[in-house]
Enzyme design. Structure first.
Site, PDB file in Angstrom:
ATOM      1  N   ASN A 256       0.847  -1.204   0.000  1.00  0.00           N
ATOM      2  CA  ASN A 256       0.000   0.000   0.000  1.00  0.00           C
ATOM      3  C   ASN A 256       0.876   1.245   0.000  1.00  0.00           C
ATOM      4  O   ASN A 256       1.815   1.336   0.795  1.00  0.00           O
ATOM      5  CB  ASN A 256      -0.888   0.032   1.245  1.00  0.00           C
ATOM      6  CG  ASN A 256      -1.913  -1.075   1.208  1.00  0.00           C
ATOM      7  OD1 ASN A 256      -2.868  -1.005   0.453  1.00  0.00           O
ATOM      8  ND2 ASN A 256      -1.695  -2.116   1.995  1.00  0.00           N
ATOM      9  N   ASP A 318      -7.176   0.687  -5.052  1.00  0.00           N
ATOM     10  CA  ASP A 318      -7.668   0.028  -3.842  1.00  0.00           C
ATOM     11  C   ASP A 318      -9.029   0.599  -3.439  1.00  0.00           C
ATOM     12  O   ASP A 318      -9.345   1.737  -3.806  1.00  0.00           O
ATOM     13  CB  ASP A 318      -6.654   0.292  -2.724  1.00  0.00           C
ATOM     14  CG  ASP A 318      -6.658  -0.780  -1.660  1.00  0.00           C
ATOM     15  OD1 ASP A 318      -7.556  -1.636  -1.666  1.00  0.00           O
ATOM     16  OD2 ASP A 318      -5.753  -0.750  -0.813  1.00  0.00           O
ATOM     17  N   GLU A 375     -11.886  -7.924  -2.313  1.00  0.00           N
ATOM     18  CA  GLU A 375     -11.353  -7.990  -0.943  1.00  0.00           C
ATOM     19  C   GLU A 375     -12.504  -8.142   0.044  1.00  0.00           C
ATOM     20  O   GLU A 375     -13.656  -7.879  -0.298  1.00  0.00           O
ATOM     21  CB  GLU A 375     -10.462  -6.800  -0.601  1.00  0.00           C
ATOM     22  CG  GLU A 375     -10.911  -5.452  -1.083  1.00  0.00           C
ATOM     23  CD  GLU A 375     -10.095  -4.316  -0.505  1.00  0.00           C
ATOM     24  OE1 GLU A 375      -8.866  -4.398  -0.491  1.00  0.00           O
ATOM     25  OE2 GLU A 375     -10.713  -3.332  -0.068  1.00  0.00           O
TER      26      GLU A 375
HETATM   27  P1  C2E Z   1      -6.645  -1.971   2.731  1.00  0.00           P
HETATM   28  O1  C2E Z   1      -5.439  -1.751   1.894  1.00  0.00           O
HETATM   29  O2  C2E Z   1      -7.965  -1.962   2.063  1.00  0.00           O
HETATM   30  O3  C2E Z   1      -6.381  -3.352   3.470  1.00  0.00           O
HETATM   31  C1  C2E Z   1      -7.370  -4.292   3.739  1.00  0.00           C
HETATM   32  C2  C2E Z   1      -7.888  -4.126   5.148  1.00  0.00           C
HETATM   33  O4  C2E Z   1      -9.011  -4.996   5.328  1.00  0.00           O
HETATM   34  C3  C2E Z   1      -6.871  -4.547   6.184  1.00  0.00           C
HETATM   35  O5  C2E Z   1      -7.124  -3.745   7.341  1.00  0.00           O
HETATM   36  C4  C2E Z   1      -7.245  -5.997   6.463  1.00  0.00           C
HETATM   37  O6  C2E Z   1      -6.838  -6.453   7.724  1.00  0.00           O
HETATM   38  C5  C2E Z   1      -8.744  -5.922   6.365  1.00  0.00           C
HETATM   39  N1  C2E Z   1      -9.346  -7.175   5.912  1.00  0.00           N
HETATM   40  C6  C2E Z   1      -8.803  -8.136   5.176  1.00  0.00           C
HETATM   41  N2  C2E Z   1      -9.696  -9.124   4.916  1.00  0.00           N
HETATM   42  C7  C2E Z   1     -10.853  -8.751   5.525  1.00  0.00           C
HETATM   43  C8  C2E Z   1     -12.156  -9.351   5.641  1.00  0.00           C
HETATM   44  O7  C2E Z   1     -12.437 -10.421   5.120  1.00  0.00           O
HETATM   45  N3  C2E Z   1     -13.080  -8.646   6.339  1.00  0.00           N
HETATM   46  C9  C2E Z   1     -12.816  -7.457   6.917  1.00  0.00           C
HETATM   47  N4  C2E Z   1     -13.783  -6.850   7.590  1.00  0.00           N
HETATM   48  N5  C2E Z   1     -11.594  -6.874   6.842  1.00  0.00           N
HETATM   49  C10 C2E Z   1     -10.635  -7.507   6.148  1.00  0.00           C
HETATM   50  P2  C2E Z   1      -5.939  -3.056   8.110  1.00  0.00           P
HETATM   51  O8  C2E Z   1      -4.755  -3.944   8.188  1.00  0.00           O
HETATM   52  O9  C2E Z   1      -6.530  -2.532   9.367  1.00  0.00           O
HETATM   53  O10 C2E Z   1      -5.535  -1.847   7.163  1.00  0.00           O
HETATM   54  C11 C2E Z   1      -6.400  -0.780   6.969  1.00  0.00           C
HETATM   55  C12 C2E Z   1      -5.912   0.127   5.890  1.00  0.00           C
HETATM   56  O11 C2E Z   1      -4.723   0.821   6.273  1.00  0.00           O
HETATM   57  C13 C2E Z   1      -5.538  -0.594   4.620  1.00  0.00           C
HETATM   58  O12 C2E Z   1      -6.717  -0.891   3.909  1.00  0.00           O
HETATM   59  C14 C2E Z   1      -4.670   0.441   3.933  1.00  0.00           C
HETATM   60  O13 C2E Z   1      -5.457   1.386   3.255  1.00  0.00           O
HETATM   61  C15 C2E Z   1      -3.986   1.111   5.103  1.00  0.00           C
HETATM   62  N6  C2E Z   1      -2.620   0.571   5.229  1.00  0.00           N
HETATM   63  C16 C2E Z   1      -2.211  -0.573   5.823  1.00  0.00           C
HETATM   64  N7  C2E Z   1      -0.878  -0.696   5.710  1.00  0.00           N
HETATM   65  C17 C2E Z   1      -0.440   0.379   5.010  1.00  0.00           C
HETATM   66  C18 C2E Z   1       0.853   0.832   4.552  1.00  0.00           C
HETATM   67  O14 C2E Z   1       1.906   0.182   4.747  1.00  0.00           O
HETATM   68  N8  C2E Z   1       0.884   2.005   3.864  1.00  0.00           N
HETATM   69  C19 C2E Z   1      -0.229   2.740   3.601  1.00  0.00           C
HETATM   70  N9  C2E Z   1      -0.112   3.880   2.924  1.00  0.00           N
HETATM   71  N10 C2E Z   1      -1.452   2.342   3.999  1.00  0.00           N
HETATM   72  C20 C2E Z   1      -1.562   1.175   4.704  1.00  0.00           C
HETATM   73 CA    CA Z   2      -4.684  -2.383   0.069  1.00  0.00          CA
HETATM   74 CA    CA Z   3      -8.838  -2.113   0.284  1.00  0.00          CA
END
Ligand code: C2E
Ligand code: CA
Ligand code: CA
Length: 417
Positions: A256, A318, A375
């Site tokens: 990301n 995304d 996703e």
């Molecule tokens: P994202 O890129 O859309 O990542 C998917 C999010 O959905 C992740 O939340 C993941 O844990 C969660 N997820 C995956 N499968 C499921 C599912 O089946 N159901 C539900 N309800 N959730 C699911 P997470 O890890 O809390 O990350 C949230 C957001 O934070 C990410 O959304 C992304 O936009 C951002 N993010 C995370 N890591 C990075 C990074 O290294 N850099 C940047 N710029 N943004 C990041």
């Molecule tokens: Ca993502």
């Molecule tokens: Ca996403």
């Protein structure tokens, strides 16, 4: 607020029982008007935030007294109300929400419906400037709503409560390389095989509590820490990927990236230098940019996007469906992958409109020759639906949760058999 008499101040305070309200509006004047109206409506504890990111930090904060009412402007510069609502839904915010806007009524209505579809407790919408009588009417609805009527959450025990990190703590964590990676599997829908991993940033405080990326990533973006965070994470992830790729565990990785990082002129060179340093084939890397950020400054970033594509790096949009990438933009920009937001994938089971958006997004992505990723595939019903619709790749709890490197490797080996 001074104690000047007000013509409408003679109305007896009708709305009691609220714990603590938060007014989110970038415009100082509107914010003060809204706070004043709340006070006149009988509320005593009112906080203000002039940016959505600050409000999210406040709401996610585990130690502070919980907020049970949010008055939110929809038009804010850095993170607008729509994005704010999505993030509130991600935080599973259970308080009541009043939307405030000068936008046309259709926009307000659709926003309200979208927020409700995400299970947010929206009391209603108010046009700007906020009028006391209408506000009172909405606040009175509270007693009729189950969620709003529940007792205030107890700090520290509420499921939505999360630690509020300070910016200093985040700076130190980034400097010390404490932001680590979780890996979530992406599988090919037809063969069921593991076809890649998405890297998700994780931060665990010394107390053992985890801070959600939805909280610390916007902080890092606002503070200019995000480039360093992303570079460090990529460096460590690429080292891991080289090992996994050599042992044929998994070869493709998605990272990301904040639009602000991507837009920096030196970004493509930095990424390519990291791939060379770690012996990674750029064609095995995809960078994910959220649709909401994409809209901000797409032309300025076209250079970076094109240069990355020319070197074989994949580019994913995304959270597709949560904002409004135009068809022209989709056609003009060199994206290779469309990741449909999880609210439409899992939401399709219960919401006709989510299903319609899911179906048309899959069709659109396929027609534009992009790889379509669903996703948030959470159960067998979601899985069957995306198989039928022709999504090529799936990701979600039904397949695997985000895992640390070791458990991920065990999971991948077990799946391969
Ligand atoms: P994202 O890129 O859309 O990542 C998917 C999010 O959905 C992740 O939340 C993941 O844990 C969660 N997820 C995956 N499968 C499921 C599912 O089946 N159901 C539900 N309800 N959730 C699911 P997470 O890890 O809390 O990350 C949230 C957001 O934070 C990410 O959304 C992304 O936009 C951002 N993010 C995370 N890591 C990075 C990074 O290294 N850099 C940047 N710029 N943004 C990041
Ligand atoms: Ca993502
Ligand atoms: Ca996403």
């Amino acid at each position: 607020m001074n104690g000047a008499p007000d013509s409408i101040g003679t109305t007896p305070p009708p709305c009691t029982g609220w714990q603590r309200a938060l007014v989110v509006d970038d415009d100082d004047f509107s914010r003060r008007v809204a706070s004043r109206s709340l006070r006149l409506a009988g509320l005593t504890r009112i906080e203000e935030a002039d940016a959505a990111a600050l409000a999210l930090n406040r709401i996610a904060g585990g130690d502070a007294e919980p907020i049970d009412l949010v008055l939110c402007d929809l038009q804010m510069p850095s993170m607008d109300g729509i994005e704010f609502l999505r993030r509130l839904a991600d935080l599973r915010f259970e308080g009541a929400i009043v939307l405030v806007s000068g936008a046309d009524p259709t926009v307000l209505q659709v926003t309200e419906e979208l927020a409700r579809a995400r299970r947010l407790n929206v009391l209603g919408v108010l046009e700007k400037p906020v009028r006391l009588a209408q506000l009172v009417q909405l606040l009175e609805r509270r007693s009729a709503t189950a969620v709003g009527a529940r007792p205030a959450a107890v700090p520290g025990t509420d499921p939505v409560a999360q630690p509020t990190p300070t910016l200093d703590a985040l700076r130190q964590a980034v400097a010390a390389g404490e932001i680590h990676a979780a890996y979530q599997a992406k599988v090919d829908v037809v063969s069921g095989r593991l076809c890649g991993v998405e890297v998700l940033a994780r931060w665990t405080l010394p107390s053992g509590a985890a801070v959600a990326p939805d909280v610390f990533v916007p902080m890092a973006e606002a503070d200019g820490l995000i480039d360093r965070l992303t570079d460090d994470l990529m460096g460590r992830v690429f080292a891991q990927m080289r090992d996994w790729s050599q042992r044929r565990i998994v070869e493709h990785v998605a990272v990301n990236v904040a639009m602000a990082s991507l837009c920096r002129l030196d970004f493509p060179d930095r990424v390519l230098a990291l791939t060379t340093q770690h012996g990674i084939d750029p064609a095995t890397l995809t960078l994910e940019v959220t649709e909401s950020q994409l809209m901000d400054d797409v032309v300025a970033c076209a250079d970076s996007l094109l240069r990355l594509r020319l070197r074989g790096i994949g580019l994913a949009i995304d959270d597709f469906g949560t904002r409004y990438a135009s068809l022209a933009q989709l056609r003009a920009l060199p994206f290779t992958e469309l990741k449909i937001d999880r609210s439409f994938v899992h939401g399709a089971a219960t919401d006709v409109r989510a299903r319609a958006i899911l179906e048309s997004s899959v069709a659109l992505g396929r027609a534009l020759g992009m790889t379509v990723v669903a996703e948030g595939v959470e159960d067998d019903v979601d899985w069957q639906r995306i198989v039928k619709l022709g999504c090529q790749v799936a990701q979600g709890y039904f397949i695997a949760r985000p895992l640390a490197a070791e458990p991920f490797e065990r999971w991948a080996k077990a799946r391969r058999g």
